[in-house]
Scaffold this motif. Structure first.
Motif, PDB file in Angstrom:
ATOM      1  N   GLU A  98     -15.459  -7.109  30.802  1.00  0.00           N
ATOM      2  CA  GLU A  98     -16.551  -6.624  30.919  1.00  0.00           C
ATOM      3  C   GLU A  98     -16.661  -5.129  30.209  1.00  0.00           C
ATOM      4  N   SER A  99     -15.816  -4.520  30.375  1.00  0.00           N
ATOM      5  CA  SER A  99     -15.677  -3.048  29.927  1.00  0.00           C
ATOM      6  C   SER A  99     -14.870  -2.743  28.723  1.00  0.00           C
TER       7      SER A  99
ATOM      8  N   ASP B 128     -13.646  -2.289  25.073  1.00  0.00           N
ATOM      9  CA  ASP B 128     -14.174  -1.830  23.861  1.00  0.00           C
ATOM     10  C   ASP B 128     -13.306  -1.919  22.573  1.00  0.00           C
TER      11      ASP B 128
ATOM     12  N   ASP C 100      -9.131  -1.408  31.477  1.00  0.00           N
ATOM     13  CA  ASP C 100     -10.343  -2.225  31.158  1.00  0.00           C
ATOM     14  C   ASP C 100     -10.494  -3.433  31.522  1.00  0.00           C
TER      15      ASP C 100
END
Length: 142
Positions: A110-111, A113, A107
Motif C-alpha cells: 500500500e505504501s 512508491d 514499505d
C-alpha cells in the motif's frame, strides 16, 4: 497490486528498459531487478529486490574482490566515514573483498512508491559519480 507489479508499471510508464527481471520462487514472492550503473567508465552491477516483506532493497556492487590485507584498513576507515555521513545508503565489505552499497527502504504494497526507488537510485548514482574515484584510489594505493 504487489510491489513488483507497481515497479513494472512504473518502468513501463517511464520507458525505463535497463532492468532485467527475475522472479524467485519463494514464500515472499521475491522479484529481483538487475541493471548496471555506469560510473567512471565502469559498469557496476545494481539490483532492486522487492518482496512481501516490509523492505525493498537496492544494492550496488561498487567493486568486486578488491579489498585485501594491504588496503583493508584504509578502505574500512573511508567507508565508515561515509556511512556516518549518508543516511539513505550504507557501504560494507563482503567476505571475498567486494565493496557493496545497500539502501533499504521500508514499505508495504500500500505504501510502496516506485518513484522513491528511482530517486534513491539517482542519489546513489550522483554520490558514486563523485566518490568512486576517491574510494578506488584507496583500493589501488598499495
Amino acid at each position: 497490486m504487489s510491489k513488483a507489479e507497481q515497479f513494472d508499471k512504473f518502468l513501463a510508464d517511464n520507458k525505463i528498459t535497463c532492468f532485467s527481471k527475475e522472479e524467485v520462487k519463494n514464500d515472499l514472492h521475491t522479484v529481483v531487478y538487475r541493471a548496471h550503473m555506469e560510473v567512471s567508465g565502469q559498469m557496476l552491477p545494481t539490483m532492486v529486490v522487492t518482496d512481501d516483506s516490509i523492505y525493498t532493497m537496492i544494492q550496488v556492487r561498487v567493486a568486486a574482490a578488491v579489498v585485501n590485507d594491504e588496503n583493508k584498513q584504509a578502505v574500512l576507515a573511508h567507508i565508515n566515514a561515509m556511512n556516518g555521513k549518508y543516511k539513505v545508503f550504507k557501504y560494507y565489505i563482503t567476505d571475498n573483498g567486494d565493496i557493496c552499497l545497500d539502501s533499504c527502504l521500508t514499505d508495504t504494497e500500500e505504501s510502496f512508491d516506485p518513484r522513491l526507488v528511482h530517486t534513491v537510485i539517482d542519489v546513489i548514482l550522483r554520490h558514486l559519480t563523485e566518490e568512486y574515484p576517491n574510494l578506488m584510489s584507496l583500493v589501488w594505493a598499495k
